[in-house]
Design a protein around this motif. Structure first.
Motif, PDB file in Angstrom:
ATOM      1  N   GLU A   1      21.564 -47.180 -12.606  1.00  0.00           N
ATOM      2  CA  GLU A   1      21.860 -46.144 -11.777  1.00  0.00           C
ATOM      3  C   GLU A   1      22.936 -46.480 -10.665  1.00  0.00           C
TER       4      GLU A   1
ATOM      5  N   LEU B   1      14.677 -40.003 -15.342  1.00  0.00           N
ATOM      6  CA  LEU B   1      13.450 -40.914 -15.679  1.00  0.00           C
ATOM      7  C   LEU B   1      12.243 -40.342 -14.850  1.00  0.00           C
ATOM      8  N   ILE B   2      12.406 -39.911 -13.583  1.00  0.00           N
ATOM      9  CA  ILE B   2      11.418 -39.284 -12.862  1.00  0.00           C
ATOM     10  C   ILE B   2      10.873 -38.073 -13.578  1.00  0.00           C
TER      11      ILE B   2
ATOM     12  N   ASN C   1      21.793 -37.113 -13.263  1.00  0.00           N
ATOM     13  CA  ASN C   1      21.359 -38.166 -12.630  1.00  0.00           C
ATOM     14  C   ASN C   1      20.418 -39.083 -13.335  1.00  0.00           C
TER      15      ASN C   1
ATOM     16  N   PRO D   1      17.435 -52.265  -4.752  1.00  0.00           N
ATOM     17  CA  PRO D   1      17.242 -50.819  -4.095  1.00  0.00           C
ATOM     18  C   PRO D   1      17.061 -51.167  -2.448  1.00  0.00           C
TER      19      PRO D   1
ATOM     20  N   ALA E   1      18.494 -41.477 -12.853  1.00  0.00           N
ATOM     21  CA  ALA E   1      17.330 -41.453 -11.995  1.00  0.00           C
ATOM     22  C   ALA E   1      16.164 -40.444 -11.818  1.00  0.00           C
ATOM     23  N   HIS E   2      17.118 -39.435 -11.820  1.00  0.00           N
ATOM     24  CA  HIS E   2      16.366 -37.994 -11.825  1.00  0.00           C
ATOM     25  C   HIS E   2      15.629 -37.848 -13.277  1.00  0.00           C
TER      26      HIS E   2
ATOM     27  N   GLY F   1      17.422 -44.335  -0.249  1.00  0.00           N
ATOM     28  CA  GLY F   1      17.817 -44.561  -1.600  1.00  0.00           C
ATOM     29  C   GLY F   1      18.912 -45.140  -1.964  1.00  0.00           C
TER      30      GLY F   1
ATOM     31  N   GLU G   1      13.320 -54.196 -14.422  1.00  0.00           N
ATOM     32  CA  GLU G   1      13.524 -53.336 -13.255  1.00  0.00           C
ATOM     33  C   GLU G   1      14.871 -53.260 -12.630  1.00  0.00           C
ATOM     34  N   ARG G   2      15.340 -54.615 -12.598  1.00  0.00           N
ATOM     35  CA  ARG G   2      16.524 -54.730 -12.259  1.00  0.00           C
ATOM     36  C   ARG G   2      17.778 -54.230 -12.784  1.00  0.00           C
TER      37      ARG G   2
ATOM     38  N   ARG H   1      10.545 -49.196  -5.207  1.00  0.00           N
ATOM     39  CA  ARG H   1      11.105 -48.246  -6.278  1.00  0.00           C
ATOM     40  C   ARG H   1      10.574 -47.064  -6.134  1.00  0.00           C
TER      41      ARG H   1
ATOM     42  N   ARG I   1      15.885 -40.699  -3.689  1.00  0.00           N
ATOM     43  CA  ARG I   1      16.973 -40.133  -4.646  1.00  0.00           C
ATOM     44  C   ARG I   1      16.552 -38.782  -5.238  1.00  0.00           C
ATOM     45  N   GLU I   2      15.475 -38.428  -4.917  1.00  0.00           N
ATOM     46  CA  GLU I   2      14.969 -36.743  -5.550  1.00  0.00           C
ATOM     47  C   GLU I   2      15.309 -35.944  -4.356  1.00  0.00           C
TER      48      GLU I   2
ATOM     49  N   MET J   1      25.935 -43.985  -9.918  1.00  0.00           N
ATOM     50  CA  MET J   1      26.536 -43.602  -8.632  1.00  0.00           C
ATOM     51  C   MET J   1      27.845 -44.050  -8.229  1.00  0.00           C
TER      52      MET J   1
ATOM     53  N   HIS K   1      12.380 -45.587  -3.341  1.00  0.00           N
ATOM     54  CA  HIS K   1      13.839 -45.331  -3.728  1.00  0.00           C
ATOM     55  C   HIS K   1      13.749 -44.041  -4.582  1.00  0.00           C
ATOM     56  N   ALA K   2      12.949 -44.009  -5.613  1.00  0.00           N
ATOM     57  CA  ALA K   2      12.923 -42.734  -6.553  1.00  0.00           C
ATOM     58  C   ALA K   2      12.882 -41.405  -5.622  1.00  0.00           C
ATOM     59  N   LEU K   3      11.931 -41.255  -4.632  1.00  0.00           N
ATOM     60  CA  LEU K   3      11.628 -40.327  -3.777  1.00  0.00           C
ATOM     61  C   LEU K   3      12.667 -39.845  -3.096  1.00  0.00           C
TER      62      LEU K   3
ATOM     63  N   VAL L   1      17.919 -50.289 -12.020  1.00  0.00           N
ATOM     64  CA  VAL L   1      18.423 -50.082 -10.889  1.00  0.00           C
ATOM     65  C   VAL L   1      20.090 -50.176 -10.964  1.00  0.00           C
TER      66      VAL L   1
ATOM     67  N   PRO M   1       8.525 -43.692 -13.564  1.00  0.00           N
ATOM     68  CA  PRO M   1       7.909 -44.460 -12.432  1.00  0.00           C
ATOM     69  C   PRO M   1       6.521 -43.645 -12.400  1.00  0.00           C
TER      70      PRO M   1
END
Lengths: 129, 451
Positions: A120, A102-103, A97, B321, A99-100, B312, A113-114, B296, B303-304, A124, B299-301, A117, B68
Motif C-alpha cells: 500500500e 482489499l476493503i 487504491n 501504519p 487498500a480500497h 491512515g 500483514e507488514r 489496521r 484510508r476510506e 501511495m 488505518h483501513a477506515l 502495508v 479486513p
C-alpha cells in the motif's frame, strides 16, 4: 456491492499495466528507500482469465516479469494477489487504491500483514493515493 | 509437515488472541451469576454458539479471503450506515479491551511490586507495544505458536494440578445443581452467564485475515476456528473447576484477577510470580496481536475517508501504519486511565461482550443477506448450518448480549447501561460525522477536478 467502480476500464492488458508499474517502481527513489532489504516475489493472478504473472523484486528493483509462477506457493517471500483482471489492471495503473480494493473485497492478498502495508505504501508513493 | 504447521498456526492464533488476562476477570464475573456446574455449562454453550458462528464467518472469509474481516463483511452485506455503526462499536470494544488488558496486567505486576503505580505500568506497557508496532516489528509465527501453546498448557496443567484430588469439593449433586435459593433458577443463571462467556472466545475470527493462500480458506481456516474454540473451552472449564475446588466463591468474585489468588493458594507467595509469567504469555499472544489488528482497522477506515487522513499515515521507512498505531495507542491510553481511575474493568468487559454479541449476530445476518443478494458468488466454503438455525442465532446472540448486562449486580448494572448507551451514541455521532466528512471530501475532489 463494492463501492468503487471497476467497470469503466481503459483498454489495457494486465501485462502492459505490470510493465508500466515496473517502470514507475524502478525509477522512484522513495520506493527504493522503502524497500531496502525487501526481496519478494509478487504473484499476480487474474481469477477470471487465469492469467498469472510473477514480478521478482530484488536489490531495490523489479528485475523481471515472468508468465506463471516460478516459486512454490509455500515460499515465505511470495506475496500473492488475486482479483478479477479488470481490478488488477486498475490497481497497477493507479486507478484503484489497493487498500480500497482489499476493503471492498475485490482483491485478495496472501502475505504477512507488514507486506500488505508495504504494498500500500508503494502505491501511495508511486501514485500519491 | 508444512500443512500441520499451517493448521497449528491458525489454531494457536485463534486460541491465543481470545485468551487474554481479562478472560480470568470474566470467569470471576461468571461465578457471581452461576454456580460452578452452570458456569461450566454456560462456557460450553457460549463456545458452541461461537463454533456455529465460525462456520458462517468461514463462508464470508471464503468469499473475501484476506480482507479486513469485520469491515469488509459488514460493508458488502449491510446498508452503509448500519455497517459503519457496527464497525465503530467493534473498534470501541477493541480500544476497551486494550485498556482492560493493560490495567489487569498492571494489577498482576503490582502483586509482586506493590510500590509501582498502576497507571505507570499501564502506560509503560502501552508505550512499549506502540513502539514495537511503530518500528514495524512483527511477531514471528513460531513465537506466536509457542507463547499460546505454553499459555494453554500452563493453564490446563496448573488447573489439573490444583484440582487434582479435590474434585469432591465441588459437591455436585441433584440438590446443589438445581438449587434456586443462592443464585436463582438455573435457566436465569445460564442466561446471565452465556452472554458474558462469549467474551472468552472473542477474537477467534481474526484468523480469517491470516490465510497463507486461497486454498487455506477451503478447509484449514474453517476447521481451525472450532478447534481453537474447543481448545479454549477445555482450558477455561478446567481452570474454572480448579478455582471452584480450591477457593471459596467469595474469594473468586471479590477480585478482577482471581487467577493470582488461586496460584497463591497453591504455591504460596511464589504464586504471584507464576501468575505474572502466564500474564506475560497472554499479553504476547493476545494484546500485541489485538493492538496490531485494531491499528489496521483504524488505518483501513482512515484510508476510506472515515477518519482523519493522518490516522491512515504509513511510515515510508518501515511500512508500518503509524497513524493507526498512534491513534489506537492514544485512545487505549485514555481508556486505560478511565478504567484505572474508576476501576471499571468488570463493567467494560461485560459491555464488550454485549457489543460483540450484536456484531456476531450481524455476521450471521450478513451471510444470509449475501446468499440472497449474490447467490452465485464464489464460495469455496459454505456453512452447513440450516438457514432456520442461522436466523435463530441472529435472534439469540443479541438476547445473550443483553442477558450479560443484566448479570451485573446493583449499581454496576446502571453503570454498564450508561456505558453502552454512551458508546452507542458516540458510534452513531461518528457515523454521521464520517458520512459528512466523506461527502465533503468527495465534493472537494470534484471541485478540484472542475477547476
Amino acid at each position: 456491492m463494492a463501492t468503487t467502480d471497476v467497470s469503466a476500464i481503459q483498454t489495457s492488458s494486465l501485462l502492459a499495466s505490470l510493465q508500466d508499474f515496473q517502470n514507475r517502481f524502478n525509477n522512484d527513489t522513495r520506493v527504493k528507500k522503502l524497500i531496502k532489504g525487501w526481496n519478494r516475489y509478487l504473484k499476480v493472478d487474474g481469477t477470471d482469465t487465469g492469467e498469472i504473472y510473477t514480478l521478482t523484486i530484488q536489490d531495490l528493483a523489479v528485475n523481471k516479469i515472468e508468465t506463471g509462477s516460478p516459486v512454490s506457493d509455500d515460499d515465505e517471500d511470495l506475496i500473492s494477489l488475486q482479483a478479477a483482471q479488470e481490478v488488477l489492471v486498475r490497481i497497477f495503473t493507479g486507478k484503484y487504491n489497493p487498500a480500497h480494493a482489499l476493503i471492498d473485497g475485490a482483491l485478495a492478498v496472501f502475505s504477512g500483514e507488514r507486506d500488505k502495508v508495504k504494498l500500500e505504501a508503494i502505491a501511495m508513493i508511486i501514485w500519491g493515493m | 509437515m508444512k500443512k500441520a504447521f499451517e493448521l497449528g498456526f491458525y489454531v494457536t492464533f485463534g486460541a491465543g488472541i481470545a485468551f487474554g488476562i481479562s478472560s480470568f476477570t470474566i470467569i470471576s464475573e461468571l461465578f457471581k451469576v452461576a454456580s460452578s456446574f452452570w458456569l461450566v455449562v454456560s462456557i460450553c454453550i457460549a463456545g458452541l454458539i461461537c463454533m456455529l458462528l465460525s462456520s458462517s464467518i468461514a463462508e464470508l472469509a471464503s468469499m473475501y479471503p484476506s480482507s479486513p474481516g469485520v469491515r469488509t463483511y459488514l460493508k458488502v452485506a449491510l446498508p452503509p450506515r448500519t455497517s459503519l455503526f457496527l464497525v465503530y462499536l467493534y473498534l470501541m470494544f477493541m480500544i476497551m479491551v486494550a485498556g482492560i488488558e493493560s490495567y489487569l496486567f498492571a494489577l498482576v505486576v503490582r502483586q509482586l511490586f506493590p510500590q509501582l503505580p498502576a497507571l505507570a505500568v499501564v502506560l509503560t506497557l502501552l508505550a512499549c507495544t506502540v513502539v514495537v508496532n511503530l518500528l514495524g516489528l512483527e511477531l514471528p509465527r513460531g513465537v506466536q505458536m509457542f507463547t499460546t501453546t505454553a499459555l494453554i498448557l500452563g493453564v490446563l496443567g496448573l488447573g489439573a494440578y490444583g484440582a487434582g484430588t479435590h474434585l469432591s469439593e465441588l459437591h455436585w449433586n441433584s440438590t446443589t445443581i438445581m438449587d434456586r435459593q443462592t443464585l436463582g433458577h438455573p435457566l436465569w443463571q445460564v442466561l446471565g452467564a452465556v452472554g458474558s462467556a462469549v467474551y472468552l472466545f472473542i477474537g477467534f475470527e481474526w484468523v480469517t485475515m491470516m490465510g497463507f493462500s486461497a486454498k487455506s480458506y477451503e478447509r484449514k481456516i474453517p476447521i481451525s476456528m472450532p478447534l481453537a474454540i474447543l481448545t479454549n473451552i477445555v482450558a477455561y472449564c478446567v481452570f474454572s473447576l480448579a478455582m471452584a475446588t480450591r477457593m471459596h466463591v467469595a474469594n473468586i468474585t471479590v477480585t478482577d484477577i482471581p487467577q493470582i489468588s488461586y496460584f497463591v493458594q497453591i504455591f504460596g507467595a511464589r504464586g504471584s510470580a507464576v501468575g505474572l509469567m502466564l500474564s506475560i504469555l497472554a499479553i504476547v499472544s493476545c494484546f500485541n496481536a489485538g493492538v496490531m489488528g485494531g491499528s489496521r482497522l483504524i488505518h483501513a477506515l482512515a484510508r476510506e475517508g472515515n477518519f482523519p487522513k493522518s490516522w491512515g499515515k504509513i511510515s515510508l521507512n518501515t511500512g508500518a501504519p503509524i497513524g493507526g498505531v498512534l491513534a489506537l495507542g492514544g485512545l487505549a491510553a485514555i481508556g486505560s486511565v478511565v478504567i484505572v481511575r474508576f476501576n471499571l474493568a468488570e463493567i467494560t468487559a461485560v459491555v464488550g461482550s454485549t457489543i460483540v454479541c450484536f456484531v456476531y449476530a450481524a455476521f450471521m445476518w450478513a451471510v444470509l443477506r449475501l446468499r440472497k443478494a449474490q447467490p452465485n458468488a464464489r464460495r469455496t466454503f459454505r456453512s452447513p448450518l440450516p438457514v432456520w438455525l442461522q436466523w435463530g442465532m441472529v435472534g439469540v446472540l443479541p438476547v445473550a448480549g443483553i442477558g450479560a448486562l443484566f448479570g451485573l449486580e446493583g449499581k454496576t448494572f446502571y453503570y454498564g447501561l450508561a456505558t453502552i448507551t454512551g458508546l452507542v451514541v458516540i458510534s452513531a455521532v461518528t457515523v454521521l460525522w464520517s458520512t459528512k466528512y466523506n461527502s465533503n471530501a468527495a465534493a472537494m475532489r470534484l471541485q478540484a477536478k472542475a477547476s
